[in-house]
Design a protein around this motif. Sequence first.
Motif, mmCIF file in Angstrom:
data_model
loop_
_atom_site.group_PDB
_atom_site.id
_atom_site.type_symbol
_atom_site.label_atom_id
_atom_site.label_comp_id
_atom_site.label_asym_id
_atom_site.label_seq_id
_atom_site.Cartn_x
_atom_site.Cartn_y
_atom_site.Cartn_z
ATOM 1 N N SER A 207 -13.711 -2.480 0.293
ATOM 2 C CA SER A 207 -14.062 -3.527 1.259
ATOM 3 C C SER A 207 -15.565 -3.761 1.276
ATOM 4 N N LEU B 180 -8.238 -9.367 0.806
ATOM 5 C CA LEU B 180 -7.437 -8.629 -0.172
ATOM 6 C C LEU B 180 -7.601 -7.120 0.003
ATOM 7 N N ALA B 181 -8.821 -6.677 0.292
ATOM 8 C CA ALA B 181 -9.045 -5.247 0.522
ATOM 9 C C ALA B 181 -8.304 -4.776 1.758
ATOM 10 N N ARG B 182 -8.293 -5.603 2.799
ATOM 11 C CA ARG B 182 -7.575 -5.243 4.021
ATOM 12 C C ARG B 182 -6.062 -5.156 3.767
ATOM 13 N N GLY C 181 -4.786 -4.156 0.963
ATOM 14 C CA GLY C 181 -4.634 -2.859 0.306
ATOM 15 C C GLY C 181 -4.654 -1.700 1.290
ATOM 16 N N VAL D 71 -4.866 5.908 -1.412
ATOM 17 C CA VAL D 71 -4.895 4.454 -1.651
ATOM 18 C C VAL D 71 -5.680 3.735 -0.573
ATOM 19 N N TRP D 72 -5.384 4.036 0.705
ATOM 20 C CA TRP D 72 -6.077 3.266 1.747
ATOM 21 C C TRP D 72 -7.557 3.654 1.843
ATOM 22 N N VAL E 219 -1.203 -1.600 2.926
ATOM 23 C CA VAL E 219 -0.165 -1.035 2.055
ATOM 24 C C VAL E 219 -0.276 0.483 2.016
ATOM 25 N N GLY E 220 -1.487 1.012 1.869
ATOM 26 C CA GLY E 220 -1.661 2.462 1.821
ATOM 27 C C GLY E 220 -1.283 3.132 3.133
ATOM 28 N N MET F 285 -9.239 1.586 -0.881
ATOM 29 C CA MET F 285 -9.346 0.171 -0.521
ATOM 30 C C MET F 285 -10.374 -0.047 0.593
ATOM 31 N N TYR G 74 1.243 -3.684 6.253
ATOM 32 C CA TYR G 74 1.463 -2.384 6.891
ATOM 33 C C TYR G 74 2.886 -2.296 7.433
#
Length: 558
Positions: free
Chosen positions: A112, A123-125, A127, A104-105, A130-131, A108, A78
């Motif tokens: 989760s 990995l989902a967190r 993503g 995107v978020w 990033v979103g 993701m 983030y």
Amino acid sequence: MSSESSSVAEPLAQERFGDLIYTRQRRLYVLGILTVVYVFNFLDRQILTILAPYIKADLHIGDAQIGLLYGTCFALFYAVMGLPLARFADNWDRVRTLSLGLAVWSLMTGLSGLASGFAGLALARIGVGVGEASATPSAFSLLQDYFSDKRRATAIAVYSSGIFIGSGLAGAVAALTIGWWRGLQASGSAPLAFPAWKITFLSLGLPGIVLALVLLFTVREPRRARQHGAARMVSFSSVMRAVGGDVASMTPPFSIAAAWRGARTRRGVLQNLLVLALCVAAAATLTAITDSLATVHQHAGFGHIGPVTVTTNLIQWSALAFGAYAAWCWLHRLTQRDTLASKQILRSPVVRATVLAAALQNTVNYAVTGFTFLYGVGHFGLGARDAFALGLIIALSGFLGTTLGGIGADFLARRSAAGRLWLAMAAALCSGALYALQLCAPDKTTFFAAFFGAQMTGTVWFGAASATVQGLVAPRLRGTAIAVQWLVVNLIGLGIGPYCVGLVGDVTGDLRVGMLGALVLIPASLIFYFKAARLLPNAERLFQSQAARSGNCSEQSA
């Protein structure tokens, strides 16, 4: 006289904000929808804190790993991705950037719910982080073009209230979804053999994607402010190349090559290698120390990389080391390519002190709030209904704190140059005392009441600190300035605070010890607020005089 002033102000408003969006109704609509987007931002982010007891039981993980999921996995990407994405906010279509990030978020967050273990959820967190990195630079930059300086702290405060409305809704959504799903499971009519926490994640994905479409088709990109060197819109491909360069410049080994191209000397490369070596050494040292504190059961390895066991501590400190190195590379590159950004953001004593004060205070907020429900489950036997109540407390107290804090900050700023920061100092002191009362509360009622007060006073800084920083940078640098602010706030606040609290809870067996320990950062925050408040009046006068000279030069050249 007043009518004459009004007639002059209206065309200026049209020129600054764009012919289609300068009206009060349009501005309020945009503020409203941006706030709703921020609600989803924190709803998707904070839902993990309510689901933590159920995730711990299902995945058999400890408090430090919850801190890693809530804090570092999210905060690293983030904060770091917020830096290159700020370039979109400053140079490309901000509405499209924000819409894409929201989609995107949300996706993701939904994914989760499909995670089968700690690694998949981590990995989902990432993503989600990033979103969500697109949200703050884009939204803050938009708000600067919609609202004048006299109303800016209020607009920022209203937008920031989405943090706590979203955090509060996390409790309500979790309580309702868990209760509904468990009812279906009890009756044998549940369509999937999923635990309730997974269904909660899955149910949050689609609404966010729908909101992204609403934002994209109902909000127009405003005309950029034209003062002090406003950014010129460039093509998407040009921005993508620049963003790709930013990402490469923060990631070894590409960062070494970027250092050589930027400096063209051995000194620049050696400096970059030295920072990288220091970050690696710090990560190795902290991993060894924290691995020695925790038991094998608490921090069992996930595998091996050669002779090295991959533990939670190794992931935590390696991720933080990468974040620190990436941030240094980006900021160093910023100083080389943009003299004004370096001067107004990185070398301004007021901006530095304000950002550090906010980061330290927010570390306390994240460290305590992130574990409040989990702590309440262990000490007061809180259940799903209490999660709903806790959510309402967070929503109401956060909304009151940010909104009234922003209004109060603007009111005091009209009477004293440093009025916003004096208010932030007083609120930080109150929040620290109330957090201590919350953690020493003898019963649930006192626990909830103290938490309400701590949340309300602990959120006043949002409008006050952000408006102070935004008021000291040129319009074209506002997206970059807020990205730098949130880089520091998140790397320190989210990247360190929750994990360390969870680690202390694992080692001592008492989560309260770690939560109380975080309160020592409040005095440090007050020191930096005081320094910024003392220097702010002169800094504002200097900025305004430089802006006036720049404007005169622009008019003469035109």
